[in-house]
Every structure is written in C-alpha cells, then in structure tokens.
Scaffold this active site. Structure first.
Site, PDB file in Angstrom:
ATOM      1  N   TYR A 159       0.845  -1.201   0.000  1.00 39.81           N
ATOM      2  CA  TYR A 159       0.000   0.000   0.000  1.00 39.81           C
ATOM      3  C   TYR A 159       0.881   1.252   0.000  1.00 39.81           C
ATOM      4  CZ  TYR A 159      -3.862   3.093   1.494  1.00 39.81           C
ATOM      5  OH  TYR A 159      -4.813   4.079   1.596  1.00 39.81           O
ATOM      6  N   ASP A 160       1.832   1.287   0.941  1.00 38.83           N
ATOM      7  CA  ASP A 160       2.646   2.487   1.121  1.00 38.83           C
ATOM      8  C   ASP A 160       3.427   2.814  -0.147  1.00 38.83           C
ATOM      9  OD1 ASP A 160       1.714   1.756   3.601  1.00 38.83           O
ATOM     10  OD2 ASP A 160       3.620   1.936   4.644  1.00 38.83           O
TER      11      ASP A 160
ATOM     12  N   LYS B 259       1.190   3.834  -3.149  1.00 39.78           N
ATOM     13  CA  LYS B 259       0.715   5.217  -3.041  1.00 39.78           C
ATOM     14  C   LYS B 259       1.871   6.186  -3.300  1.00 39.78           C
ATOM     15  CE  LYS B 259      -3.743   4.981  -1.935  1.00 39.78           C
ATOM     16  NZ  LYS B 259      -4.792   5.507  -2.837  1.00 39.78           N
TER      17      LYS B 259
ATOM     18  N   PHE C  63     -14.217  -0.962  16.924  1.00 41.24           N
ATOM     19  CA  PHE C  63     -14.573  -0.511  18.270  1.00 41.24           C
ATOM     20  C   PHE C  63     -16.071  -0.201  18.364  1.00 41.24           C
ATOM     21  CE2 PHE C  63     -10.202   1.245  19.931  1.00 41.24           C
ATOM     22  CZ  PHE C  63      -9.702  -0.036  19.913  1.00 41.24           C
TER      23      PHE C  63
END
Ligand code: UDP
Length: 324
Positions: free
Chosen positions: A145-146, A149, A191
């Site tokens: 991903y990093d 991008k 959460f």
C-alpha cells in the site's frame, strides 16, 4: 462540471459522489466493487445527474463525453484488505493511477489523487508535515500500500511536470464515518461494533501507538477545496487531535455507554504498525482556509446509527442497544 470518481462506491468515494451532486455537478462513479459496495450509492440511482459504471481501473478506462475532473479514490485502504489483496492494491495504485492519468490527459481534466498518511510509514518526525519523506519498509506487508501510493504520487507529479496536467494530491489521515464496512477491520468500525454488542474493545499491541481521527464530512470539505485550489504539491487533510489507541478505546466506550471495557491483545500487534501518526495541517489551513470542524465525540455519535442498523439487519444487536 462532469466528474469521474474512481472508487465511487467505497466509503469515501460515496460521500464524494453525494457532495458533488449537491453542488450541482454530474457524477460518474466507477468501481469494481472489490472493497466498495453498491449499497453505498443505491440511493443515488435514479438521479439523472448520476451514473455508475462497474469497471476495474487497472484495465483501460473508457468514458464517453467530456470529463472536467477525475478523483482517483479506487484502492483497498484497510490494512486487512491490502494484506489480503496485495497485488490488487499495487495494481490499482500503479496501473490504475496510470490509466486514470491517461484519461485525464485525453479529456483535459483536472486530476486529484487520493494519497495517504501511509506514505510517511512509521514516522520519525512528529507531527508529520508534507515536507517529511517518510520511513517506509518497502518489503514489509504494508509496503504494498505504502509504496504503491508513493508511486502514485510520483507518477502524478511526472504527468504534471512532463505533460502540464493539472494535478492535486491529498494525503488522507485516518478517516471514519458511516459506510465503513462492518468487516473493514480498521479500528473505528471494530470498536463501534464491539461497543454496540457490549463486548470489550480489542486494543492491539500495547495500545500506546497513536492515531488522529477525522470525520468524513471534514475530509470531503477539504477535498472539495483542494480540487478547486491551485495547489500542486501534496496537502495533508486530517484532524490533529491525537490519541493513543488505548485512550481512544476508552473514549468510544464512554460515548457509547459500553460497560465491557477493553482487552489488550499483545499477540495482535501488527507488523510495521506506525507507532505515531498526527497530521501537521498548517498548509491545508493556510492554502485552503480549511480546518476540521467535527469533534471526535460528535463524529462517533454520528457514526453509531449506521453500525447499529448494520448489526440490527444481521440480528447481532443486544435488545437493549436498539436505541442507545
Ligand atoms: N487497532 C486496534 N484494534 C482493532 C483494530 C485496530 O488496536 O480492533 C489498532 C491498530 O493496531 C493500529 C490502529 O488501531 O495501531 C489503527 O489501525 P487501523 O487498522 O484503523 O488503521 P491504520 O491507521 O493502521 O491504517
């Protein structure tokens, strides 16, 4: 304007479609529905100014007629997604960005790239200004991903410099709100649904890692302003209020009245999990006249009804949680 939004059926993409329609523009949403969901835009079907095209932008993109702006938002964006879909993640941000840039050239359209705070990796500078080049592990699991991008930013700048294409790059920090998937895996949907089920919130690692969360309407406002600005260099858009994940869990429990507390999961520590993250939004404030407006407590309250409805549909909501 006639606007193409890739990833238009995704969480952020669907909110963008709504905003551009509200402003009186024509919107084409394109999505292959890999992580997007047609339900996110179902309410827009029937609007004459809206069209949906199911297409994978890693393949050549054809759109008939003029396009004034392309907002390239197609990509898996949750760590569990890009760990499960590493090659698709690389392809949509590399090949997909190349195809979307080619279409922008062909149509003479302005191009806005959705980049990410992940370009800073596990940052050694805090908070992160746009001038920071990052600390990314190219061969770790998050590298798909990093680095994709980072490539997308590089090719966007190359099209700007070589072809004079009008380009914009936004680096999006953690964003939450309605339409994140139940199974998204990111911390806010996890959460909120755990709280609604009266379960303890699962804090990974030691919970000392930090994040800063922005509500989706703040992001959309920043994106709208950025597209209409003259700014070519990347701009951070995020909310600088920072929490440790443990503090954030306590806050979610407080806002949702969840008595079940938290559970620390040291074994679920994520490889290369950034230990801190907080946007420096000085440039967004000065260039765009933008700053976040929604406090986290309000944003959580605005997000809860969406997840309550999703859980209710699945029959996973304890009876006393239908209205709280
Ligand atoms: N996290 C957590 N519990 C969860 C999901 C995530 O403690 O149920 C942590 C995760 O380890 C990370 C942070 O929350 O430190 C944010 O993770 P998320 O997947 O939301 O996105 P990221 O910011 O890493 O892209």
């Amino acid at each position: 304007m006639r606007v193409l939004i890739t990833g238009g059926a995704g969480f952020i993409g669907s909110h963008l479609c709504e905003r551009f329609l509200q402003e009186g523009h024509d919107v084409i949403a394109m999505d292959n529905l890999l992580t997007g969901n047609a339900e996110n835009i179902a309410h827009l079907f029937g609007n004459d100014h809206f069209r949906f095209v199911k297409h994978d932008v890693t393949h050549y993109i054809y759109v008939a007629g003029p396009i004034d702006a392309i907002l390239h938002f197609a990509s898996p964006a949750s760590p569990i997604d890009y760990l499960e879909l590493p090659i698709q993640t690389l392809k949509v941000n590399a090949l997909g960005t190349h195809n979307a840039l080619g279409l922008a050239m062909e149509k003479g359209a302005r191009f806005l790239l959705a980049s990410t705070s992940e370009v800073y990796g596990d940052p050694l500078i805090h908070p992160q200004p746009e001038s920071y080049w990052g600390n990314v592990n190219p061969v770790g699991p998050r590298g798909v991903y990093d680095e994709a991008k980072r490539f997308a930013e590089a090719i966007t700048m190359a099209y700007h410099r070589s072809h004079g294409l009008e380009t914009r790059i936004v680096r999006i920090f953690n964003t939450y709100g309605p339409r994140m998937r139940l199974a998204d895996g990111r911390v806010v949907p996890n959460f909120i649904q755990q709280a609604l089920r009266h379960e303890p919130l699962t804090v990974y690692g030691d919970g000392g890692q930090t994040r800063s969360f922005q509500y989706v309407s703040d992001l959309v406002e920043g994106l709208y302003k950025l597209l209409h600005s003259d700014e070519v260099d990347p701009v951070n858009i995020g909310n600088p209020r920072e929490f440790t994940i443990r503090q954030f869990a306590e806050l979610v429990n407080e806002v949702t009245n969840n008595p079940a507390g938290i559970t620390i999961k040291p074994d679920l520590r994520i490889t290369d999990d950034p230990q801190t993250r907080q946007p420096d939004i000085t440039r967004a404030c000065s260039i765009l006249g933008w700053e976040p407006a929604v406090e986290i407590e309000d944003g959580i309250r605005l997000t809860v009804p969406y997840f309550r409805e999703q859980l209710r549909r699945l029959g996973q909501l304890p009876p006393d949680r239908h209205s709280t």
